[in-house]
Scaffold this active site. Structure first.
Site, short mmCIF file in Angstrom:
data_model
loop_
_atom_site.label_atom_id
_atom_site.label_comp_id
_atom_site.label_asym_id
_atom_site.label_seq_id
_atom_site.Cartn_x
_atom_site.Cartn_y
_atom_site.Cartn_z
N GLU A 205 -0.47 16.87 8.58
CA GLU A 205 -1.78 16.24 8.50
C GLU A 205 -1.71 14.79 8.97
O GLU A 205 -0.66 14.16 8.87
CB GLU A 205 -2.27 16.25 7.04
CG GLU A 205 -2.20 17.61 6.40
CD GLU A 205 -2.55 17.60 4.91
OE1 GLU A 205 -3.05 16.58 4.40
OE2 GLU A 205 -2.32 18.64 4.26
N LYS B 190 -2.10 10.88 8.37
CA LYS B 190 -2.12 10.03 7.18
C LYS B 190 -3.28 9.06 7.35
O LYS B 190 -3.22 8.12 8.14
CB LYS B 190 -0.81 9.28 7.01
CG LYS B 190 -0.77 8.53 5.69
CD LYS B 190 0.63 8.04 5.37
CE LYS B 190 0.69 7.45 3.97
NZ LYS B 190 -0.21 6.34 3.73
N ASP C 231 -5.86 6.15 6.72
CA ASP C 231 -5.64 4.81 6.19
C ASP C 231 -6.90 4.31 5.48
O ASP C 231 -7.68 3.54 6.02
CB ASP C 231 -5.25 3.87 7.31
CG ASP C 231 -4.55 2.64 6.79
OD1 ASP C 231 -4.32 1.72 7.56
OD2 ASP C 231 -4.25 2.58 5.57
N TYR D 232 -7.76 16.28 0.86
CA TYR D 232 -6.43 16.74 1.29
C TYR D 232 -5.54 17.35 0.21
O TYR D 232 -4.43 17.75 0.48
CB TYR D 232 -5.67 15.65 2.04
CG TYR D 232 -5.60 14.29 1.35
CD1 TYR D 232 -5.01 14.14 0.11
CD2 TYR D 232 -6.09 13.16 2.00
CE1 TYR D 232 -4.93 12.89 -0.49
CE2 TYR D 232 -6.02 11.91 1.41
CZ TYR D 232 -5.44 11.79 0.16
OH TYR D 232 -5.36 10.57 -0.43
N LYS E 163 5.77 7.66 9.03
CA LYS E 163 4.92 6.57 9.52
C LYS E 163 5.11 6.32 11.01
O LYS E 163 6.21 6.47 11.54
CB LYS E 163 5.26 5.28 8.76
CG LYS E 163 4.97 5.32 7.28
CD LYS E 163 3.51 5.08 7.01
CE LYS E 163 3.22 4.70 5.59
NZ LYS E 163 3.59 3.37 5.22
N CYS F 184 9.27 -36.31 6.66
CA CYS F 184 8.35 -35.43 5.96
C CYS F 184 6.91 -35.69 6.43
O CYS F 184 6.46 -36.83 6.39
CB CYS F 184 8.45 -35.65 4.46
SG CYS F 184 7.18 -34.76 3.54
N CYS G 138 4.96 -37.35 3.34
CA CYS G 138 5.24 -38.65 2.71
C CYS G 138 6.11 -39.57 3.56
O CYS G 138 6.38 -40.70 3.18
CB CYS G 138 5.87 -38.45 1.34
SG CYS G 138 7.56 -37.84 1.42
N CYS H 177 12.51 -32.24 2.42
CA CYS H 177 12.05 -33.61 2.28
C CYS H 177 12.86 -34.24 1.15
O CYS H 177 12.99 -33.66 0.07
CB CYS H 177 10.56 -33.60 1.93
SG CYS H 177 9.99 -35.14 1.21
N CYS I 45 7.09 -37.58 -3.06
CA CYS I 45 6.27 -36.92 -2.04
C CYS I 45 5.06 -36.28 -2.72
O CYS I 45 5.20 -35.43 -3.59
CB CYS I 45 7.11 -35.85 -1.33
SG CYS I 45 6.17 -34.83 -0.19
S1 IVH Z 1 -1.28 13.92 -0.12
C1 IVH Z 1 0.60 14.93 -4.11
N1 IVH Z 1 -2.33 13.77 2.28
O1 IVH Z 1 -1.23 8.39 1.32
C2 IVH Z 1 -0.15 14.67 -2.84
N2 IVH Z 1 -2.07 11.75 1.07
O2 IVH Z 1 1.30 7.13 0.32
C3 IVH Z 1 -0.21 13.23 -2.47
N3 IVH Z 1 -2.89 9.76 2.28
O3 IVH Z 1 -2.27 7.46 -1.85
C4 IVH Z 1 -1.15 12.80 -1.44
N4 IVH Z 1 -3.59 10.82 4.07
O4 IVH Z 1 -4.08 7.75 -0.13
C5 IVH Z 1 -1.95 13.08 1.19
N5 IVH Z 1 -3.27 13.83 4.38
C6 IVH Z 1 -2.90 13.13 3.31
C7 IVH Z 1 -3.06 11.74 3.23
C8 IVH Z 1 -2.61 11.08 2.10
C9 IVH Z 1 -3.48 9.64 3.47
C10 IVH Z 1 -2.60 8.61 1.41
C11 IVH Z 1 -3.09 8.72 0.02
C12 IVH Z 1 -1.92 8.37 -0.87
C13 IVH Z 1 -0.97 7.77 0.11
C14 IVH Z 1 0.46 8.01 -0.28
#
Ligand code: IVH
Length: 721
Positions: A122, A124, A126, A249, A342, A436, A439, A454, A460
Site C-alpha cells: 500500500e 504510505k 502522509d 487501511y 520509506k 562575538c 557583545c 564567545c 555577553c
Molecule cells: S497500517 C497495525 N497502512 O503510518 C497497522 N498505516 O508509521 C498500522 N500510514 O500512524 C497502520 N499509510 O498514520 C498503515 N497504508 C497504511 C498507511 C499507514 C500511512 C501511517 C499511519 C501510522 C503510520 C505508522
C-alpha cells in the site's frame, strides 16, 4: 453558504417523507460512487441541485434524518477533544530505508510462513491516523491516534469530511461488480473500529494556500500540517471548509451480531470488504509476491509519486494472510507483519540569502543559513543550521549561492551541497566573525573542538538572556511568565544581569519594564509597559521558585553537559550545592553515569568566580530553599508512567523473577493482575507463554517480550544489575 441558500429556497412541491428519503439515498449513492468507487455517476451540478432541494425540504418540514448529507456540519462550537481510550491500540509501524533492510524483512516473514510470502502493498499516506467507530452502521466516534492508547475526540470534525460515510451500506448489485465481489460484506457489522488516514490532497492544499495568501492569512507549511490543523478546529464549520479526505487501511475490531457475517481472511480482502461498506480505500493497493514483488511495487509507486494528487512518504508492506499476521503478532509498538519502506530523503534547490551568526547559552557561535523559502521533504524551510566554520569550509558556500537542501522525514534540514555551476560571480564570501556578534568579546576555540565560543561569558547580553531563559524553563526552576521577549527587555534595559538579580526585583520596578511590541502589533517602534498585574504574577512565580528541589537548581544553572537526568544523579549524590561545588574530578567520575567531560565542565563552572558569586547570592540574599530534593528512585505519584494501568505477567521470565518484575511495575504505578481482559494495558510474555498470550493477541493488547520489557524499564532509568 448553505444557510443562505436554505433561507432563499422556495417551498418544494413534494414534501413527502418518501421523496425526502429518496433524495438522501440518491445523494449518498452519488457520494459513494464519487469517493469510494472513484467513478462519479452524475456531474457536480446535479449533485448540488439535489442537495439544495434536500436542504429546502428540511427547512419546510420536520425531517432531519441522521444520514442526511446536510448533517455533516454541526452549527455550534462543540468539539470537545475529550480523551478517547482506544479499545485496541493504534500501533505505529517499523521503518526501513533500503533494499538490504527489505531483504531482511522478507526473510523474517519467510521464516514465519515457510513459503514465498504474499503481501498487501500500500502507499504510505502522509496525513493523520484516525480511528472511526461505527455502531450498527452509524458513525458514533472519531478519534485521533494520540499516544496510541488514548486519542482525542474529533467526531464533529470528522463528520464534515465527505469521504467518511456517516452510515455504512451494504453494496447493491448495481455497483458490486466494481470491487472484488467475493469480499463484499453481506451485512452491516454490529461494531466496527476502522483505521485510516485523513489527508489534504495536493490540489486542495495549493488552492487553499493561494486563497489564504491573497487574503493575507496564514498559509500551511505542508498538506500534513494543513490536515492536522484542520482536524483540531474548535468549530467544525471551519473544518468543513477545508478540503480533507480519508482512506481506510486497517480494521482494529469488527464484530457481527450472531455471526451473521465474517471478515475476509486477507488484508487485501478486508480492504475490499471496507470498500463494499462505503469506506474509501486507496486506489494503488496491490497484492504482490516475494521480494521481487515488493521491489517492483516500491519502484513503480516511487515513479508514480510526483503525479499523485496527495503526499506519500513510502510504501506500507503487510503480510496478506491474516492467520500469518496473527502468528507473527506485535512488538510493543508495531506489528511484526508489516513495515513502512520509506522513500529516500527529499532534496530541493534554493538560494542562500544570508548567513547569520547566533550565540548560544554556552557562548557557542552557530552560523545559520537564511534561505529563500523552499518546500522540501514535506515542509517549507527558510532557515537551516550550518553548524560551524568547518562546515562552511567543507561546503565552500557563498551568499547568493544556489544550494541543495535535504530533509529526511522528521530529521532537521541540511544543506547538502552547493550548485557551483549556477554561480555568476556576484556571490559573496561568508566571513566567520572574529569577535562575538552580540557583545564584541573575543572568540576562542577549545582544543579538539570545532565550535568557537564567545569569551564574554555572562558579560555577553545574549548569553545573559539565554542563561536566564534556561533558568526559568519548566524543567528547571519553572518560573512562569518570563518569556524570551520579557527576559530580553529586562537584560537590555539593565534591570537585571543574571539569575540572582531576579530575586531582588520589586513589583514596582518590574511593572515599568518597557516592552517592544513591534512584532506583536506589526507597528514599527511601538512600546508598552509591562504593567502591575503581570508584574505581580511574575514576582509571585519568582517567589515560588525558592522552593524548587536541588536537582532542578543544578540543571537550571546551565552547566555544559549537565541535563535534567545528570542533575538528578548529582543531586542524589551530593546533598547540598556546597558539596557539589567542592567535589573533585575523581569524586565526580566515580559516580555511575558521570563521565570525564561532564566532570570537567562541572569543575570549570564552579571554578568561575562570577558563577560562585551568583550562587552565593542565590543562597544568602535570595534564600533559595534547596533542601527538599527530588529523589531519583522515588517518583512522585503523579509522574508514575503506568499509574492505573494493569499489566499481566505470563510464561517463564529468565532474567527477572516474577516477584521482582511485579515490584518494579508497581513502583512505576502499575497494577499487576493474573488474568487478561479488555482492561489489561499490556502483557509481559516470557517463554512458553500460553493462553494468556493468545488472549492478549486476540484483544490486540500490547505484548512485551522479556527483552522488550527490560528495555522499557530502561526508559524509566531502571537498570537490572
Ligand atoms: S497500517 C497495525 N497502512 O503510518 C497497522 N498505516 O508509521 C498500522 N500510514 O500512524 C497502520 N499509510 O498514520 C498503515 N497504508 C497504511 C498507511 C499507514 C500511512 C501511517 C499511519 C501510522 C503510520 C505508522
Amino acid at each position: 453558504m448553505s444557510d443562505l441558500f436554505a433561507s432563499l429556497a422556495q417551498q418544494p412541491d413534494d414534501l413527502s417523507y418518501e421523496h425526502y428519503r429518496e433524495l438522501i439515498d440518491t445523494l449518498n449513492r452519488y457520494a459513494r460512487a464519487y469517493y469510494v468507487l472513484d467513478n462519479p455517476i452524475v456531474p457536480d451540478v446535479e449533485y448540488d441541485r439535489l442537495y439544495r432541494e434536500l436542504e429546502a425540504i428540511e427547512l419546510y418540514s420536520e425531517f432531519k434524518d441522521a444520514d442526511s448529507p446536510t448533517r455533516r456540519v454541526g452549527d455550534a462550537i462543540n468539539t470537545s477533544f475529550a480523551p478517547v481510550a482506544h479499545k485496541v491500540p493504534l500501533m505505529s509501524l517499523g521503518d526501513i530505508f533500503d533494499d538490504e533492510e527489505l531483504v531482511d524483512f522478507n526473510k523474517r516473514m519467510l521464516e514465519a510462513t515457510g513459503s514465498e510470502v504474499e503481501y498487501c502493498a500500500e502507499p504510505k499516506l502522509d496525513g493523520l491516523a484516525i480511528s472511526l467507530i461505527y455502531e450498527k452502521g452509524v458513525l458514533v466516534k472519531a478519534a485521533t491516534r494520540g499516544d496510541g492508547t488514548t486519542g482525542e475526540d474529533i467526531t464533529a470534525n470528522a463528520k464534515t469530511i465527505k469521504a467518511i460515510p456517516l452510515t455504512l451500506h451494504v453494496m447493491k448489485d448495481d455497483m458490486v461488480h466494481m470491487i472484488d465481489a467475493s469480499f463484499a460484506a453481506q451485512s452491516i457489522p454490529d461494531y466496527l473500529d476502522v483505521r485510516g488516514e485523513v489527508f489534504m490532497p495536493r490540489d486542495g492544499f495549493k488552492k487553499w494556500n493561494e486563497e489564504a495568501k491573497a487574503k493575507g492569512q496564514k498559509v500551511f507549511a505542508n498538506p500534513r500540517n494543513a490536515a492536522a490543523g484542520s482536524l483540531r478546529q474548535q468549530d467544525s464549520r471551519i473544518t468543513a471548509l477545508r478540503p480533507l479526505t480519508f482512506n481506510a487501511y486497517y480494521i482494529g475490531q469488527c464484530d457481527f451480531e450472531n455471526d451473521s457475517d465474517h471478515l475476509p481472511d486477507s488484508q487485501y480482502g478486508r480492504l475490499q470488504f471496507l470498500k463494499s461498506l462505503g469506506l474509501p480505500v486507496n486506489e494503488h493497493i496491490k497484492v504482490v509476491k516475494g521480494i521481487s514483488g515488493l521491489r517492483s511495487f516500491y519502484e513503480s509507486l516511487g515513479a508514480l509519486r510526483p503525479s499523485l494528487n496527495y503526499d506519500i512518504d513510502g510504501t506500507v508492506l503487510k503480510v496478506n494472510d491474516i492467520a500469518t499476521q496473527e502468528e507473527l503478532g506485535f512488538t510493543a509498538k508495531a506489528p511484526r507483519w508489516a513495515i513502512a519502506y520509506k522513500f529516500p530523503p527529499e532534496e530541493a534547490m534554493t538560494k542562500l540569502l544570508n548567513v547569520d551568526f547566533q550565540v548560544g547559552r554556552t557562548g557557542k557561535i552557530t552560523p545559520v543559513a537564511r534561505l529563500q523559502p523552499v518546500y522540501v521533504g514535506g515542509t517549507t524551510i527558510s532557515n537551516c543550521t550550518l553548524h560551524n566554520e568547518e562546515e562552511l569550509k567543507r561546503l565552500d558556500i557563498k551568499v547568493g549561492d544556489t544550494v541543495i537542501v535535504r530533509r529526511a522525514g522528521d530529521v532537521i534540514p541540511q544543506i547538502s551541497g552547493v550548485v557551483k555551476e549556477k554561480r555568476d560571480g556576484s556571490e559573496q564570501e561568508v566571513v566567520f566573525p572574529k569577535v562575538c556578534p552580540e557583545c564584541g568579546s573575543a572568540l576562542e576555540r577549545e582544543d579538539g573542538e570545532v565550535a568557537y565560543r564567545c569569551t564574554g561569558g555572562l558579560v555577553c547580553p545574549k548569553q545573559q538572556c539565554q542563561a536566564i531563559e534556561h533558568y526559568v524553563e519548566r524543567a528547571a526552576m519553572d518560573i512562569d511568565g518570563l518569556g524570551e521577549r520579557i527576559v530580553e527587555a529586562m537584560v537590555s534595559s539593565q534591570m537585571i544581569h543574571n539569575i540572582a538579580d531576579l530575586y531582588s526585583l520589586s513589583e514596582e520596578t518590574l511593572s515599568k519594564l518597557i516592552i517592544d511590541t513591534t512584532n506583536e502589533k506589526e507597528e514599527e517602534g511601538k512600546v508598552r509597559l509591562l504593567g502591575k498585574v503581570v508584574a505581580k504574577k511574575i514576582i509571585a512565580n519568582i517567589d515560588k521558585s525558592r522552593q524548587r528541589p536541588l536537582n532542578r537548581f543544578i540543571y537550571a544553572l546551565g552547566i555544559r553537559d549537565v541535563g535534567a537526568t545528570t542533575a538528578k544523579i548529582l543531586a542524589a549524590n551530593f546533598k547540598t550545592i556546597d558539596e557539589l561545588m567542592q567535589a573533585s574530578f575523581e569524586k565526580l567520575t566515580s559516580i555511575n553515569n558521570i563521565g570525564g567531560v561532564a566532570a570537567t565542565h562541572i569543575i570549570d563552572f564552579f571554578k568561575e568566580e562570577h558563577n560562585r558569586t551568583v550562587i552565593e547570592r542565590l543562597l544568602t540574599e535570595a534564600k533559595l530553599d534547596l533542601q527538599a530534593c527530588e529523589q531519583v528512585s522515588e517518583m512522585s505519584e503523579d509522574t508514575k508512567p503506568f499509574l492505573g494501568k494493569t499489566f499481566v505477567l505470563t510464561g517463564t521470565l529468565s532474567t527477572l523473577k516474577r516477584d521482582q518484575a511485579k515490584e518494579l511495575l508497581e513502583g512505576l504505578g502499575a497494577k499487576v493482575s493474573g488474568s487478561v481482559s479488555k482492561k489489561t494495558y499490556a502483557v509481559v510474555a516470557g517463554t512458553e507463554a500460553g493462553s494468556k498470550l493468545t488472549k492478549a493477541q486476540e484483544l490486540g493488547i500490547q505484548v512485551y517480550s522479556e527483552a522488550e520489557f527490560i528495555e522499557l524499564l530502561g526508559q524509566y532509568n531502571i537498570t537490572l544489575s
